[in-house]
Design an enzyme around this catalytic site. Structure first.
Site, PDB file in Angstrom:
ATOM      1  N   LYS A 195       0.834  -1.204   0.000  1.00 46.90           N
ATOM      2  CA  LYS A 195       0.000   0.000   0.000  1.00 46.90           C
ATOM      3  C   LYS A 195       0.874   1.261   0.000  1.00 46.90           C
ATOM      4  O   LYS A 195       1.545   1.552   0.980  1.00 46.90           O
ATOM      5  CB  LYS A 195      -0.928   0.051   1.217  1.00 46.90           C
ATOM      6  N   GLU A 251       3.450   6.963  15.724  1.00 48.08           N
ATOM      7  CA  GLU A 251       2.060   6.819  16.172  1.00 48.08           C
ATOM      8  C   GLU A 251       1.361   5.660  15.434  1.00 48.08           C
ATOM      9  O   GLU A 251       0.775   4.770  16.063  1.00 48.08           O
ATOM     10  CB  GLU A 251       1.377   8.155  15.865  1.00 48.08           C
ATOM     11  N   GLU A 270       9.885   0.881  10.529  1.00 48.88           N
ATOM     12  CA  GLU A 270      10.903   1.935  10.378  1.00 48.88           C
ATOM     13  C   GLU A 270      10.164   3.248  10.624  1.00 48.88           C
ATOM     14  O   GLU A 270       9.327   3.644   9.834  1.00 48.88           O
ATOM     15  CB  GLU A 270      11.515   1.858   8.988  1.00 48.88           C
ATOM     16  N   CYS A 304      13.364  10.539   7.348  1.00 50.48           N
ATOM     17  CA  CYS A 304      13.304  10.000   8.708  1.00 50.48           C
ATOM     18  C   CYS A 304      14.622  10.194   9.454  1.00 50.48           C
ATOM     19  O   CYS A 304      14.644  10.293  10.669  1.00 50.48           O
ATOM     20  CB  CYS A 304      12.890   8.542   8.678  1.00 50.48           C
ATOM     21  N   GLU A 401       9.494  14.953  16.226  1.00 48.89           N
ATOM     22  CA  GLU A 401       9.874  14.963  14.822  1.00 48.89           C
ATOM     23  C   GLU A 401       9.044  16.022  14.087  1.00 48.89           C
ATOM     24  O   GLU A 401       7.820  15.966  14.102  1.00 48.89           O
ATOM     25  CB  GLU A 401       9.629  13.586  14.203  1.00 48.89           C
TER      26      GLU A 401
END
Ligand code: NAI
Ligand code: MG
Length: 499
Positions: A195, A251, A270, A304, A401
């Site tokens: 996806k 989350e 990840e 990231c 972040e």
């Protein structure tokens, strides 16, 4: 800015793809969603809609999982010898390479990123990853073991594909993230329900067309664009999925872990990061200034491993901040498909509000803006490259972040590596860090003290298909790439034969 500015820059192939249908790819066929629903895709430089894409939900996930199960248990895939699997993966890599310019333009249109980087990093990286993983097909082996049980034994292990895998990827490097997922899964002999993110489904749909052209057996790779809360959640919860691999927010990573508990499917994650860039006073400033700037501004900070916390010794702090401010002022922010653009817009209005919201919160808590800090224009999702100083560890901009071109700069006045490392490690994340110094003793001592999956010395954001990648702490579970990626997609079976 109008979307026509971007559309005018598309080549014929990308334009014709954009004007075509954008469907689900299930069991080797392109189909609409069972519900008939679609979702809209927006171009980030203008905020205008450029495509409608079939929106998979639980019913389509069910069909795709069943197709993947059949392909895994009964289809030609299950009987294919490793060299044939390698040939197919290499064929897909060749097709991606043959269509690289079109894919780079699609990626730039969909995500907003500079087409120059899309070519090199996203599409080039995808080709490299697929070829590297194709090489693993013929190298996945068990071992023979000598047990201490009295008697005559032949004991060995087999490495077998884990089965049907669900793979959920984000929008920051859409095609490359898909290749990190499908490459090792295919090499191991798994079948896939992939996806893409709803913000950037287009390159995965083009990839599905190339998968069909490469003649993978039906059901081996199914591609299901759809929303996270519907399609993504259905994949994570499906009892017919043996493993789920996810890249995205911490989350949602936690939601996936909960959903996976139903059938205890294997999970690899990840997730986010808040990676420190630690600069020592003996550093080569000519390298550290562009290094620290690229660490955070590359891909508009939507990385990231972005170097979002700059820790520099007070002897070099002012010079370094001044240097990075200079870089920020001169960066060309613009439409991704303009070859002169160095950083594009953020991906979505949601991310624009998130990033500008963090900057405002930081200022409210006392941070100073050394450069940037504002949205650019009123159309599209552009934000200025930003440096915040006078920050402290209690501020949300330092702890969380941001996923934008925003760096928090903090000086340190210390020579004790343990204390410096403690500050660098003061985060719930542990994805990456970079260390900048001319003293390699210091560099390697710091590398041992940093709690992160990747440590870079005098460089930042380096990845390679052969080198494991993943996170400590809340940055994730498992390592992608290298032989570690193959381990994520295989089970080990021990066989005891009493002779
Ligand atoms: P997200 O985690 O919601 O999206 C990533 C993927 O997960 C997408 O394919 C999405 O459709 C899917 N997803 C969303 N909700 C799901 C659910 N309940 N079950 C299963 N799949 C689901 O990330 P989002 O909301 O786009 O971005 C929010 C923040 O996440 C960013 O600001 C950034 O901090 C972080 N992020 C980190 C990434 C990374 O590379 N580690 C990539 C993207 C976002
Ligand atoms: Mg989300």
């Amino acid at each position: 800015m109008d979307v026509s500015t971007t559309l005018a820059r598309l080549g014929n192939a990308a334009a014709s793809f954009l004007n075509g249908k954008h469907q689900l790819f299930i069991d080797g066929k392109f189909v609409d969603a069972k519900s008939g629903k679609t979702f809209d895709v927006f171009e980030p430089a203008s905020g205008q809609m450029v495509a409608k894409v079939a929106a998979a939900d639980a019913a389509d996930v069910d069909l795709a999982v069943n197709a993947a199960r059949r392909a895994f248990e009964e289809g030609p895939w299950s009987k294919m010898i490793p060299s044939q699997r390698a040939k197919l993966i290499n064929k897909l890599a060749d097709l991606v390479e043959d269509n690289a310019e079109e894919l780079a333009q699609i990626e730039s249109l969909d995500n907003g990123k500079p087409v120059t980087f899309a070519r090199m990093i996203d599409i080039g990286g995808t080709v490299d990853m697929l070829r590297y993983m194709a090489g693993w097909c013929q190298r996945i082996n068990g071992e023979t073991i000598t047990p201490s049980i009295p008697g005559d034994w032949h004991v060995y292990t087999l490495r077998e594909p884990v089965g049907v895998v669900g793979q959920i990827v984000p929008w920051n490097f859409p095609l490359a993230m898909a290749s990190w997922k499908i490459g090792p899964a295919l090499a191991a002999g798994c079948t896939i329900v992939l996806k893409p993110a709803e913000q950037t489904p287009l390159s995965a749909i083009r990839l599905a067309q190339l998968i069909a052209e490469a003649e993978f057996p039906p059901g081996v790779i199914n591609v299901l664009p759809g929303l996270g809360e519907t399609a993504g959640a259905a994949i994570a919860a499906h009892p017919g999925v043996d493993k789920v691999a996810f890249t995205g927010s911490t989350e949602v990573g936690k939601l996936i872990v909960r959903a996976a508990a139903g059938n205890l499917k294997k999970v690899s994650l990840e997730l986010g990061g808040k990676s420190p860039v630690v600069v020592f006073p003996d550093v080569d400033m000519q390298a550290a200034i562009p290094g620290a700037a690229n660490a955070i501004f590359f891909n508009t900070g939507q990385v990231c491993t972005a170097g979002s916390r700059l820790y520099a010794h007070k002897k070099v702090f002012d010079q370094l901040v001044e240097g990075v401010v200079g870089v920020a002022k001169n960066i060309k922010v613009g439409v991704g498909l303009d070859p002169a653009t160095q950083i594009g817009p953020l991906v979505s209005d949601e991310q624009l509000f998130r990033v500008t919201g963090y900057i405002a919160a930081g200022q409210k808590e006392g941070a100073k803006v050394a450069v940037g800090g504002k949205r650019i224009g009123e159309d599209g999702y552009f934000v200025q490259p930003t440096i915040l100083t006078d920050t402290n560890p209690s501020m949300s901009v330092v702890r969380e972040e941001i996923f934008g071109p925003v760096i928090c700069a903090m000086p340190f006045d210390d020579n004790d590596l343990d204390r410096i490392a403690r500050e660098a490690n003061a985060t719930s994340y542990g994805l990456a860090a970079s260390i900048w110094t001319s003293n390699f003793g210091v560099a390697h001592k710091m590398a041992k003290r940093i709690k992160a999956g990747s440590v870079w010395i005098n460089t930042h954001n380096m990845v390679d298909p052969a080198v494991p990648f993943g996170g400590y702490k809340q940055s994730g579970w498992g390592r992608e790439m290298g032989h570690q990626a193959i381990e994520l997609y295989t089970e080990t079976k021990s066989v005891f034969a009493s002779l």
